[in-house]
Scaffold this motif. Structure first.
Motif, PDB file in Angstrom:
ATOM      1  N   MET A 155       0.846  -1.178   0.000  1.00  0.00           N
ATOM      2  CA  MET A 155       0.000   0.000   0.000  1.00  0.00           C
ATOM      3  C   MET A 155       0.892   1.242   0.000  1.00  0.00           C
ATOM      4  O   MET A 155       1.837   1.324   0.774  1.00  0.00           O
ATOM      5  N   PRO A 156       0.606   2.213  -0.870  1.00  0.00           N
ATOM      6  CA  PRO A 156       1.411   3.433  -0.936  1.00  0.00           C
ATOM      7  C   PRO A 156       1.314   4.229   0.364  1.00  0.00           C
ATOM      8  O   PRO A 156       0.337   4.134   1.100  1.00  0.00           O
ATOM      9  N   LYS A 157       2.332   5.035   0.620  1.00  0.00           N
ATOM     10  CA  LYS A 157       2.379   5.864   1.831  1.00  0.00           C
ATOM     11  C   LYS A 157       1.361   6.997   1.733  1.00  0.00           C
ATOM     12  O   LYS A 157       1.306   7.726   0.745  1.00  0.00           O
ATOM     13  N   VAL A 158       0.570   7.152   2.791  1.00  0.00           N
ATOM     14  CA  VAL A 158      -0.408   8.225   2.895  1.00  0.00           C
ATOM     15  C   VAL A 158       0.205   9.341   3.728  1.00  0.00           C
ATOM     16  O   VAL A 158       0.784   9.093   4.789  1.00  0.00           O
ATOM     17  N   THR A 159       0.093  10.564   3.248  1.00  0.00           N
ATOM     18  CA  THR A 159       0.542  11.738   3.990  1.00  0.00           C
ATOM     19  C   THR A 159      -0.689  12.523   4.422  1.00  0.00           C
ATOM     20  O   THR A 159      -1.581  12.776   3.611  1.00  0.00           O
ATOM     21  N   ILE A 160      -0.725  12.891   5.690  1.00  0.00           N
ATOM     22  CA  ILE A 160      -1.792  13.733   6.224  1.00  0.00           C
ATOM     23  C   ILE A 160      -1.194  15.108   6.471  1.00  0.00           C
ATOM     24  O   ILE A 160      -0.188  15.243   7.168  1.00  0.00           O
ATOM     25  N   ARG A 161      -1.819  16.119   5.883  1.00  0.00           N
ATOM     26  CA  ARG A 161      -1.316  17.492   6.039  1.00  0.00           C
ATOM     27  C   ARG A 161      -2.490  18.447   6.174  1.00  0.00           C
ATOM     28  O   ARG A 161      -3.633  18.104   5.883  1.00  0.00           O
ATOM     29  N   GLN A 162      -2.177  19.669   6.582  1.00  0.00           N
ATOM     30  CA  GLN A 162      -3.210  20.686   6.711  1.00  0.00           C
ATOM     31  C   GLN A 162      -3.644  21.200   5.336  1.00  0.00           C
ATOM     32  O   GLN A 162      -2.850  21.267   4.391  1.00  0.00           O
ATOM     33  N   TYR A 163      -4.918  21.528   5.235  1.00  0.00           N
ATOM     34  CA  TYR A 163      -5.505  22.126   4.034  1.00  0.00           C
ATOM     35  C   TYR A 163      -4.722  23.368   3.622  1.00  0.00           C
ATOM     36  O   TYR A 163      -4.276  24.150   4.459  1.00  0.00           O
ATOM     37  N   GLN A 164      -4.592  23.554   2.306  1.00  0.00           N
ATOM     38  CA  GLN A 164      -4.024  24.771   1.713  1.00  0.00           C
ATOM     39  C   GLN A 164      -5.048  25.323   0.735  1.00  0.00           C
ATOM     40  O   GLN A 164      -5.817  24.557   0.136  1.00  0.00           O
ATOM     41  N   SER A 165      -5.059  26.624   0.550  1.00  0.00           N
ATOM     42  CA  SER A 165      -6.070  27.235  -0.323  1.00  0.00           C
ATOM     43  C   SER A 165      -6.046  26.646  -1.733  1.00  0.00           C
ATOM     44  O   SER A 165      -7.088  26.583  -2.399  1.00  0.00           O
ATOM     45  N   SER A 166      -4.910  26.176  -2.182  1.00  0.00           N
ATOM     46  CA  SER A 166      -4.824  25.572  -3.522  1.00  0.00           C
ATOM     47  C   SER A 166      -5.569  24.229  -3.601  1.00  0.00           C
ATOM     48  O   SER A 166      -5.799  23.708  -4.693  1.00  0.00           O
ATOM     49  N   ASP A 167      -5.989  23.682  -2.464  1.00  0.00           N
ATOM     50  CA  ASP A 167      -6.724  22.416  -2.425  1.00  0.00           C
ATOM     51  C   ASP A 167      -8.223  22.594  -2.640  1.00  0.00           C
ATOM     52  O   ASP A 167      -8.945  21.606  -2.781  1.00  0.00           O
ATOM     53  N   LYS A 168      -8.700  23.834  -2.654  1.00  0.00           N
ATOM     54  CA  LYS A 168     -10.138  24.115  -2.596  1.00  0.00           C
ATOM     55  C   LYS A 168     -10.959  23.347  -3.639  1.00  0.00           C
ATOM     56  O   LYS A 168     -11.962  22.710  -3.297  1.00  0.00           O
ATOM     57  N   ASP A 169     -10.558  23.389  -4.894  1.00  0.00           N
ATOM     58  CA  ASP A 169     -11.325  22.714  -5.950  1.00  0.00           C
ATOM     59  C   ASP A 169     -11.331  21.202  -5.770  1.00  0.00           C
ATOM     60  O   ASP A 169     -12.359  20.541  -5.968  1.00  0.00           O
ATOM     61  N   PHE A 170     -10.176  20.616  -5.387  1.00  0.00           N
ATOM     62  CA  PHE A 170     -10.102  19.170  -5.170  1.00  0.00           C
ATOM     63  C   PHE A 170     -10.991  18.754  -3.998  1.00  0.00           C
ATOM     64  O   PHE A 170     -11.662  17.730  -4.061  1.00  0.00           O
ATOM     65  N   VAL A 171     -10.980  19.559  -2.923  1.00  0.00           N
ATOM     66  CA  VAL A 171     -11.817  19.270  -1.754  1.00  0.00           C
ATOM     67  C   VAL A 171     -13.286  19.282  -2.156  1.00  0.00           C
ATOM     68  O   VAL A 171     -14.051  18.384  -1.798  1.00  0.00           O
ATOM     69  N   TRP A 172     -13.680  20.294  -2.909  1.00  0.00           N
ATOM     70  CA  TRP A 172     -15.077  20.415  -3.331  1.00  0.00           C
ATOM     71  C   TRP A 172     -15.498  19.212  -4.174  1.00  0.00           C
ATOM     72  O   TRP A 172     -16.563  18.633  -3.966  1.00  0.00           O
ATOM     73  N   GLN A 173     -14.662  18.810  -5.120  1.00  0.00           N
ATOM     74  CA  GLN A 173     -14.990  17.679  -5.983  1.00  0.00           C
ATOM     75  C   GLN A 173     -15.078  16.372  -5.189  1.00  0.00           C
ATOM     76  O   GLN A 173     -15.989  15.567  -5.405  1.00  0.00           O
ATOM     77  N   LEU A 174     -14.147  16.167  -4.267  1.00  0.00           N
ATOM     78  CA  LEU A 174     -14.179  14.956  -3.446  1.00  0.00           C
ATOM     79  C   LEU A 174     -15.424  14.938  -2.553  1.00  0.00           C
ATOM     80  O   LEU A 174     -16.070  13.902  -2.379  1.00  0.00           O
ATOM     81  N   HIS A 175     -15.783  16.093  -2.029  1.00  0.00           N
ATOM     82  CA  HIS A 175     -16.991  16.217  -1.209  1.00  0.00           C
ATOM     83  C   HIS A 175     -18.232  15.820  -2.022  1.00  0.00           C
ATOM     84  O   HIS A 175     -19.035  14.992  -1.579  1.00  0.00           O
ATOM     85  N   LEU A 176     -18.362  16.372  -3.217  1.00  0.00           N
ATOM     86  CA  LEU A 176     -19.519  16.059  -4.054  1.00  0.00           C
ATOM     87  C   LEU A 176     -19.549  14.578  -4.452  1.00  0.00           C
ATOM     88  O   LEU A 176     -20.610  13.944  -4.428  1.00  0.00           O
ATOM     89  N   LYS A 177     -18.397  14.034  -4.812  1.00  0.00           N
ATOM     90  CA  LYS A 177     -18.334  12.617  -5.175  1.00  0.00           C
ATOM     91  C   LYS A 177     -18.788  11.737  -4.020  1.00  0.00           C
ATOM     92  O   LYS A 177     -19.521  10.765  -4.215  1.00  0.00           O
ATOM     93  N   GLY A 178     -18.376  12.094  -2.813  1.00  0.00           N
ATOM     94  CA  GLY A 178     -18.766  11.326  -1.638  1.00  0.00           C
ATOM     95  C   GLY A 178     -20.260  11.380  -1.383  1.00  0.00           C
ATOM     96  O   GLY A 178     -20.886  10.371  -1.065  1.00  0.00           O
ATOM     97  N   LEU A 179     -20.842  12.562  -1.530  1.00  0.00           N
ATOM     98  CA  LEU A 179     -22.286  12.701  -1.331  1.00  0.00           C
ATOM     99  C   LEU A 179     -23.064  11.891  -2.361  1.00  0.00           C
ATOM    100  O   LEU A 179     -24.039  11.204  -2.027  1.00  0.00           O
TER     101      LEU A 179
END
Length: 124
Positions: A1-25
């Motif tokens: 299994m590939p290494k997972v990195t957990i980091r704090q949100y950055q403003s450049s993540d906004k679009d990816f976060v939104w898309q992942l949120h919608l996909k999950g819903l």
């Protein structure tokens, strides 16, 4: 299994976060077309990070594969919010890693109680 990195949100993540949120819903058939339900995702820094909370991003090889947030309710209580893992990466304990990171952050912020609500369609 590939290494997972957990980091704090950055403003450049906004679009990816939104898309992942919608996909999950949509994956859980829980999408409700009401912009007021998701307005916190338009102000992540203000709602979470700068308000005694947190918003974590899980990545594999710099690709966002999961998200999770800690939202202040009051000085002793916080809520786990916006837990999502991309369907392609589910079943690899990424959600558990995000949750563990959020619990650790809650301890650092001296919260005494954490709340997690989920729909009956979602798996914990």
């Amino acid at each position: 299994m590939p290494k997972v990195t957990i980091r704090q949100y950055q403003s450049s993540d906004k679009d990816f976060v939104w898309q992942l949120h919608l996909k999950g819903l949509h994956q859980m058939n829980s999408f409700i077309d009401d912009p007021n339900l998701d307005k916190d995702l338009q102000s992540i820094e203000e709602v979470y990070i700068n308000n005694k909370g947190e918003f974590f991003i899980a990545t594999i090889h710099n690709q966002i594969v999961g998200i999770g947030a800690l939202k202040k309710i009051d000085n002793e209580n916080a809520e786990i919010k916006r837990m999502r893992v991309d369907q392609e990466f589910q079943g690899q304990k990424i959600g558990s890693q995000i949750l563990d990171s959020l619990i650790q952050k809650a301890q650092e912020l001296s919260y005494k109680k954490l709340i997690l609500d989920n729909s009956i369609k979602m798996h914990v």
